[in-house]
Design an enzyme around this catalytic site. Structure first.
Site, mmCIF file in Angstrom:
data_model
loop_
_atom_site.group_PDB
_atom_site.id
_atom_site.type_symbol
_atom_site.label_atom_id
_atom_site.label_comp_id
_atom_site.label_asym_id
_atom_site.label_seq_id
_atom_site.Cartn_x
_atom_site.Cartn_y
_atom_site.Cartn_z
ATOM 1 N N ASP A 178 0.840 -1.198 0.000
ATOM 2 C CA ASP A 178 0.000 0.000 0.000
ATOM 3 C C ASP A 178 0.881 1.257 0.000
ATOM 4 O O ASP A 178 0.648 2.207 -0.748
ATOM 5 C CB ASP A 178 -0.900 -0.025 1.239
ATOM 6 C CG ASP A 178 -2.131 0.863 1.119
ATOM 7 O OD1 ASP A 178 -2.445 1.322 0.001
ATOM 8 O OD2 ASP A 178 -2.782 1.088 2.157
ATOM 9 N N HIS A 259 -4.446 2.775 -7.028
ATOM 10 C CA HIS A 259 -5.617 2.479 -6.188
ATOM 11 C C HIS A 259 -6.896 2.325 -7.013
ATOM 12 O O HIS A 259 -7.779 1.544 -6.643
ATOM 13 C CB HIS A 259 -5.786 3.559 -5.121
ATOM 14 C CG HIS A 259 -4.970 3.299 -3.895
ATOM 15 N ND1 HIS A 259 -3.622 3.593 -3.825
ATOM 16 C CD2 HIS A 259 -5.298 2.744 -2.692
ATOM 17 C CE1 HIS A 259 -3.160 3.246 -2.636
ATOM 18 N NE2 HIS A 259 -4.141 2.731 -1.936
ATOM 19 N N HIS A 262 -6.738 -1.152 -8.150
ATOM 20 C CA HIS A 262 -7.108 -1.994 -7.007
ATOM 21 C C HIS A 262 -8.615 -2.087 -6.877
ATOM 22 O O HIS A 262 -9.185 -3.171 -6.695
ATOM 23 C CB HIS A 262 -6.524 -1.450 -5.709
ATOM 24 C CG HIS A 262 -7.249 -1.949 -4.482
ATOM 25 N ND1 HIS A 262 -8.401 -1.346 -4.001
ATOM 26 C CD2 HIS A 262 -7.027 -3.017 -3.676
ATOM 27 C CE1 HIS A 262 -8.840 -2.022 -2.953
ATOM 28 N NE2 HIS A 262 -8.032 -3.029 -2.740
ATOM 29 N N HIS A 276 -5.580 -5.770 0.920
ATOM 30 C CA HIS A 276 -5.642 -4.519 0.163
ATOM 31 C C HIS A 276 -4.296 -4.182 -0.478
ATOM 32 O O HIS A 276 -4.198 -3.927 -1.685
ATOM 33 C CB HIS A 276 -6.087 -3.396 1.117
ATOM 34 C CG HIS A 276 -5.982 -2.019 0.552
ATOM 35 N ND1 HIS A 276 -6.945 -1.480 -0.279
ATOM 36 C CD2 HIS A 276 -5.034 -1.053 0.708
ATOM 37 C CE1 HIS A 276 -6.597 -0.248 -0.605
ATOM 38 N NE2 HIS A 276 -5.439 0.033 -0.028
#
Length: 376
Positions: A178, A259, A262, A276
């Site tokens: 992340d 992101h 994602h 995540h």
């Protein structure tokens, strides 16, 4: 399109107080005393055994009246509604999140519903959720639903590195996945409003750069320390990078393609078991492809990810036979209206993102072949 409203003000935001160190939970009462006396404590059954009992003992010993609420596992509107009702019933005067990213995002949303303050006590360094004034909510099925924004950041973030060191190293690695996106995304969002609605400041750019520097310098060493359940200077540095620097960097610097991709990837059911940051790591490779970085730079990021067992291709993600139509759906969702990919100061469309996803998989496979990398 970046900055359609022609914002000119720069903005930086952060939690009111951040505390990190070994056995920090023992001093929780010292830092939470100004928030209230009757907290609603959100944690799941596993976290309760790891750190919940210890936290409650510390707080009740100082006169707090703690009501425990068992987190159901998904950061969804339904779960927020259930826990908010419980908080009203118990007249809780602040909320404590004890756990991982979804517990934290749920607690922030519950606190906002109840109009009370919130304290975040992460038990893993797996995401940059603890410090931000937003939550990511999902549908009960696990698909991405929306971002929810709040007027202010958490009041207190308390990180006990002794607890973090006892968590499986996969969580620390996911936090690095992340966090490695922070600088990659923020450096391409310089002309786009951040999550606070202002342009990025110089300090937010510096934070993103420092976050990346720490990960490349100490990431592998911290990962091995976590395997040994040892609190070391390297582990402390990476926990801070994953939690504080990445949190400040993404919120005040901005998110982009990593992101957004994602979020699109959550539509593939086989990926729901991934953390995540594991998906964001692959999304970061996709963004680097979109950015057109040199092969030497792309190799540097892939090498880092592999060193801490992050996935760099479809096979490692667990989708070796993924179909093109599934990947195109990921690209379509990544390019949805309002997604963070539109912060990029360049032409973007579904075809380009679809191609970047396939090229990222090819780059990961190619690096492994060229380098002779083997999982240790």
């Amino acid at each position: 399109m970046p900055n359609p409203n022609k914002v000119t003000e720069r903005l930086f935001q952060s939690p009111s107080k951040y505390i990190q160190g070994p056995y920090a939970i023992h001093n929780a009462a010292k830092y939470l005393g100004k928030l209230g006396n009757a907290p609603l404590l959100l944690c799941d059954e596993i976290v309760w055994g790891i750190a919940g009992k210890e936290l409650v003992q510390a707080l009740e010993g100082a006169g707090f009246n703690v009501h425990r609420a068992v987190f159901g596992g998904e950061a969804s509107r339904e779960e927020v509604g259930r826990l908010s009702a419980l908080g009203r019933e118990k007249t809780s005067d602040f909320v404590i999140a004890l756990g991982g990213g979804k517990t934290i995002d749920t607690a922030k949303t519950v606190a906002d519903d109840l109009k009370v303050q919130v304290a975040i006590i992460p038990t893993t360094a797996s995401t940059d959720a603890p410090c931000s004034a937003l939550s990511v909510l999902y549908r009960p099925s696990g698909e991405f639903s929306c971002y929810t924004f709040f007027d202010k950041n958490p009041n207190v973030v308390l990180v006990d590195t002794t607890v973090i060191s006892k968590a499986p190293p996969r969580f620390l690695a996911a936090g690095m996945g992340d966090a490695i996106a922070t600088n990659v995304e923020a450096r391409r969002c310089l002309n786009s409003p951040n999550f606070g609605g202002g342009l990025p400041t110089e300090v937010s750019a510096a934070i993103g750069q420092k976050c990346e520097e720490i990960l490349f310098k100490y990431g592998k060493q911290a990962y091995e320390a976590n395997r040994a359940h040892a609190v070391t200077p390297a582990l402390e540095a990476v926990v801070e990078a994953n939690t504080l620097l990445s949190g400040l960097g993404f919120e005040s610097g901005g998110l982009a393609a990593a992101h957004a991709i994602h979020n699109g990837m959550t539509a593939i059911e086989e990926l729901h078991t991934l953390l995540h940051g594991e998906k964001v790591a692959f999304g970061t490779i996709c963004q680097l492809v979109l950015d057109g970085v040199p092969t030497s730079e792309l190799d540097r990021y892939i090498e880092f990810m592999l060193s801490v067992d992050l996935p760099v291709n479809f096979e490692q993600l667990g989708i070796p036979n993924v179909k093109d139509e599934e990947l195109r759906r990921v690209a379509e969702l990544a390019c949805a209206e309002g997604e963070t990919i539109w912060n990029l100061d360049r032409v973007i469309n579904v075809d380009l993102v679809f191609g970047a996803i396939k090229a990222a998989d090819a780059a990961g496979r190619d690096y492994i072949k060229r380098s002779g990398w083997k999982r240790s």
